[in-house]
Scaffold this motif. Structure first.
Motif, PDB file in Angstrom:
ATOM      1  N   SER A  34       1.134  -1.258  -0.361  1.00  0.00           N
ATOM      2  CA  SER A  34      -0.189   0.040  -0.288  1.00  0.00           C
ATOM      3  C   SER A  34       0.795   1.873   0.056  1.00  0.00           C
ATOM      4  CB  SER A  34      -1.063   0.262   1.017  1.00  0.00           C
ATOM      5  OG  SER A  34      -2.217  -0.880   1.141  1.00  0.00           O
ATOM      6  N   VAL A  35       1.870   1.136   0.987  1.00  0.00           N
ATOM      7  CA  VAL A  35       2.920   2.393   1.069  1.00  0.00           C
ATOM      8  C   VAL A  35       3.020   2.387  -0.718  1.00  0.00           C
ATOM      9  CG1 VAL A  35       4.855   3.576   2.472  1.00  0.00           C
ATOM     10  CG2 VAL A  35       2.919   2.311   3.266  1.00  0.00           C
ATOM     11  N   THR A  36       4.397   1.259  -0.538  1.00  0.00           N
ATOM     12  CA  THR A  36       4.624   1.803  -1.797  1.00  0.00           C
ATOM     13  C   THR A  36       4.083   1.957  -3.282  1.00  0.00           C
ATOM     14  OG1 THR A  36       6.136  -0.088  -1.798  1.00  0.00           O
ATOM     15  CG2 THR A  36       5.707   0.039  -3.836  1.00  0.00           C
ATOM     16  N   LYS A  37       2.818   2.056  -3.535  1.00  0.00           N
ATOM     17  CA  LYS A  37       1.577   2.733  -4.509  1.00  0.00           C
ATOM     18  C   LYS A  37       1.736   3.700  -4.257  1.00  0.00           C
ATOM     19  CE  LYS A  37      -1.037  -1.762  -5.290  1.00  0.00           C
ATOM     20  NZ  LYS A  37      -2.332  -2.192  -5.184  1.00  0.00           N
ATOM     21  N   GLN A  38       1.266   4.331  -2.699  1.00  0.00           N
ATOM     22  CA  GLN A  38       0.883   5.191  -2.393  1.00  0.00           C
ATOM     23  C   GLN A  38       2.059   6.811  -3.007  1.00  0.00           C
ATOM     24  OE1 GLN A  38      -2.059   6.821  -1.708  1.00  0.00           O
ATOM     25  NE2 GLN A  38      -0.782   9.217  -1.596  1.00  0.00           N
ATOM     26  N   LEU A  39       3.641   5.957  -2.483  1.00  0.00           N
ATOM     27  CA  LEU A  39       4.852   6.598  -3.497  1.00  0.00           C
ATOM     28  C   LEU A  39       5.125   6.741  -5.034  1.00  0.00           C
ATOM     29  CD1 LEU A  39       7.280   5.322  -0.309  1.00  0.00           C
ATOM     30  CD2 LEU A  39       6.293   7.736  -0.741  1.00  0.00           C
ATOM     31  N   MET A  40       4.949   5.588  -5.022  1.00  0.00           N
ATOM     32  CA  MET A  40       4.589   5.409  -6.726  1.00  0.00           C
ATOM     33  C   MET A  40       3.639   5.996  -7.422  1.00  0.00           C
ATOM     34  SD  MET A  40       7.843   3.941  -6.911  1.00  0.00           S
ATOM     35  CE  MET A  40       8.882   4.802  -5.571  1.00  0.00           C
ATOM     36  N   ILE A  41       2.386   6.517  -7.180  1.00  0.00           N
ATOM     37  CA  ILE A  41       1.521   6.975  -7.933  1.00  0.00           C
ATOM     38  C   ILE A  41       1.939   8.642  -8.625  1.00  0.00           C
ATOM     39  CG2 ILE A  41      -1.060   7.842  -7.651  1.00  0.00           C
ATOM     40  CD1 ILE A  41      -1.392   6.103  -5.958  1.00  0.00           C
ATOM     41  N   PRO A  42       3.092   9.297  -7.812  1.00  0.00           N
ATOM     42  CA  PRO A  42       3.339  10.512  -8.405  1.00  0.00           C
ATOM     43  C   PRO A  42       4.326  10.376  -9.816  1.00  0.00           C
ATOM     44  CG  PRO A  42       3.154  10.415  -6.441  1.00  0.00           C
ATOM     45  CD  PRO A  42       3.024   9.335  -6.742  1.00  0.00           C
ATOM     46  N   LEU A  43       5.410   9.246  -9.343  1.00  0.00           N
ATOM     47  CA  LEU A  43       6.276   8.777 -10.509  1.00  0.00           C
ATOM     48  C   LEU A  43       5.376   8.402 -12.154  1.00  0.00           C
ATOM     49  CD1 LEU A  43       8.910   7.516  -8.051  1.00  0.00           C
ATOM     50  CD2 LEU A  43       9.182  10.000  -8.546  1.00  0.00           C
ATOM     51  N   ASP A  44       6.715   8.295 -12.908  1.00  0.00           N
ATOM     52  CA  ASP A  44       6.627   7.537 -14.281  1.00  0.00           C
ATOM     53  C   ASP A  44       7.281   5.972 -13.854  1.00  0.00           C
ATOM     54  OD1 ASP A  44       9.013   7.903 -14.436  1.00  0.00           O
ATOM     55  OD2 ASP A  44       8.846   9.734 -16.345  1.00  0.00           O
ATOM     56  N   LYS A  45       7.131   5.406 -14.835  1.00  0.00           N
ATOM     57  CA  LYS A  45       7.653   3.625 -14.387  1.00  0.00           C
ATOM     58  C   LYS A  45       9.654   3.909 -14.626  1.00  0.00           C
ATOM     59  CE  LYS A  45       4.143   1.090 -17.936  1.00  0.00           C
ATOM     60  NZ  LYS A  45       3.993   0.965 -19.297  1.00  0.00           N
ATOM     61  N   LYS A  46       9.911   4.962 -15.026  1.00  0.00           N
ATOM     62  CA  LYS A  46      11.610   5.570 -15.241  1.00  0.00           C
ATOM     63  C   LYS A  46      11.303   5.596 -13.444  1.00  0.00           C
ATOM     64  CE  LYS A  46      12.636   7.587 -19.635  1.00  0.00           C
ATOM     65  NZ  LYS A  46      12.952   9.202 -19.629  1.00  0.00           N
ATOM     66  N   GLY A  47      10.505   5.727 -12.649  1.00  0.00           N
ATOM     67  CA  GLY A  47      11.171   6.317 -10.768  1.00  0.00           C
ATOM     68  C   GLY A  47      10.435   5.256 -10.200  1.00  0.00           C
ATOM     69  N   HIS A  48       9.997   4.182 -11.138  1.00  0.00           N
ATOM     70  CA  HIS A  48       9.564   2.963 -10.275  1.00  0.00           C
ATOM     71  C   HIS A  48      11.211   1.753  -9.201  1.00  0.00           C
ATOM     72  CE1 HIS A  48       4.834   3.108 -12.007  1.00  0.00           C
ATOM     73  NE2 HIS A  48       5.550   4.201 -11.356  1.00  0.00           N
ATOM     74  N   LYS A  49      11.721   2.077 -10.585  1.00  0.00           N
ATOM     75  CA  LYS A  49      12.980   1.621 -10.089  1.00  0.00           C
ATOM     76  C   LYS A  49      13.641   1.396  -8.824  1.00  0.00           C
ATOM     77  CE  LYS A  49      14.430   1.504 -15.316  1.00  0.00           C
ATOM     78  NZ  LYS A  49      15.724   1.733 -15.979  1.00  0.00           N
ATOM     79  N   TRP A  50      13.309   2.712  -8.542  1.00  0.00           N
ATOM     80  CA  TRP A  50      13.291   3.226  -7.034  1.00  0.00           C
ATOM     81  C   TRP A  50      12.370   2.835  -6.231  1.00  0.00           C
ATOM     82  CZ3 TRP A  50      16.931   7.351  -5.644  1.00  0.00           C
ATOM     83  CH2 TRP A  50      18.027   8.161  -6.588  1.00  0.00           C
ATOM     84  N   ALA A  51      11.630   1.987  -6.683  1.00  0.00           N
ATOM     85  CA  ALA A  51      10.631   1.408  -5.496  1.00  0.00           C
ATOM     86  C   ALA A  51      11.157   0.682  -4.194  1.00  0.00           C
ATOM     87  CB  ALA A  51       9.322   0.492  -5.831  1.00  0.00           C
ATOM     88  N   LEU A  52      12.467  -0.329  -4.671  1.00  0.00           N
ATOM     89  CA  LEU A  52      12.767  -0.661  -3.562  1.00  0.00           C
ATOM     90  C   LEU A  52      14.539  -0.333  -2.782  1.00  0.00           C
ATOM     91  CD1 LEU A  52      13.527  -3.623  -2.487  1.00  0.00           C
ATOM     92  CD2 LEU A  52      15.347  -3.924  -3.990  1.00  0.00           C
TER      93      LEU A  52
END
Length: 227
Positions: free
Chosen positions: A53-71
């Motif tokens: 849930s927190v990961t989805k909340q943080l990744m919503i404003p970012l595009d696919k390039k920023g999803h690499k930073w999720a971990l």
């Protein structure tokens, strides 16, 4: 030996060996680890749901390039949460009350977001230093101001986390000392200070959670500007 209220923020050591590394990594051992079964237990399921849930909340404003930073961001959030919460227990040490540790976390990650923007879109990153439509006489002053505000971001991240946790720990220490001293002379006042202490402890739990989330959220916003 006379101790001051600030001794609780001194780095612990045993036989001259600093224990900050142990205090930083020990909270991670308390997290439940997933097993090899298809159906996890309730604690592991709750932990996975919260992280997702927190990961989805943080990744919503970012595009696919920023999803690499999720971990990286979620690992940092988990580290800060466990350290902040465990530091509220008696006879424990909170490494995040040290500005050196917070700056060691904030500066490299902020620099990584900045270098990412300079590599992927250098024109857009440099354009943030000068707002569009700025009058010509104000250009040098605005560039200087924007550059200063950009360079001060990691310091603001570290100081915010340090100041909030240090102030809370000091208030808890002061009120608990007053409760102990007044318990023999004025029991009624001691009961009142004990009630305030319980409420402040609940507030500090909320502060520990919120400050960890704000730290990671601001990093994700800095990343959003540079991708």
């Amino acid at each position: 030996m006379i101790l001051s209220f600030f001794d609780q923020f001194a780095s612990p050591s045993l036989l001259g060996i600093p224990l900050v590394f142990l205090a930083t990594l020990f909270p991670a051992l308390l997290l439940p680890t997933p097993d090899n079964r298809w159906i996890s237990n309730r604690l592991s399921t709750l932990q996975s749901w919260l992280l997702l849930s927190v990961t989805k909340q943080l990744m919503i404003p970012l595009d696919k390039k920023g999803h690499k930073w999720a971990l990286i961001l979620m690992s940092l959030l988990t580290l800060l949460l466990t350290i902040n919460l465990l530091g509220l227990l008696p006879y424990t040490f909170t490494p995040t009350t040290q500005l050196s540790m917070n700056m060691a976390l904030a500066f490299p990650l902020w620099l990584a977001t900045l270098l990412t923007g300079l590599r992927n879109q250098p024109s857009a990153s440099l354009a943030h230093l000068l707002p569009e439509g700025t009058p010509t006489p104000l250009i040098p002053a605005l560039i200087l101001i924007e550059t200063t505000s950009l360079l001060i971001r990691p310091l603001a991240l570290g100081v915010r986390l340090t100041a909030n946790l240090t102030a809370g720990h000091l208030l808890i220490q002061l009120i608990s000392t007053a409760t102990t001293v007044l318990s023999f002379t004025m029991p009624a006042v001691s009961l009142l200070t004990l009630t305030v202490l319980l409420l402040l402890t609940i507030l500090e739990v909320a502060v520990a959670l919120i400050q960890a989330y704000v730290f990671v959220l601001l990093l994700s916003l800095y990343l959003q500007e540079n991708i």
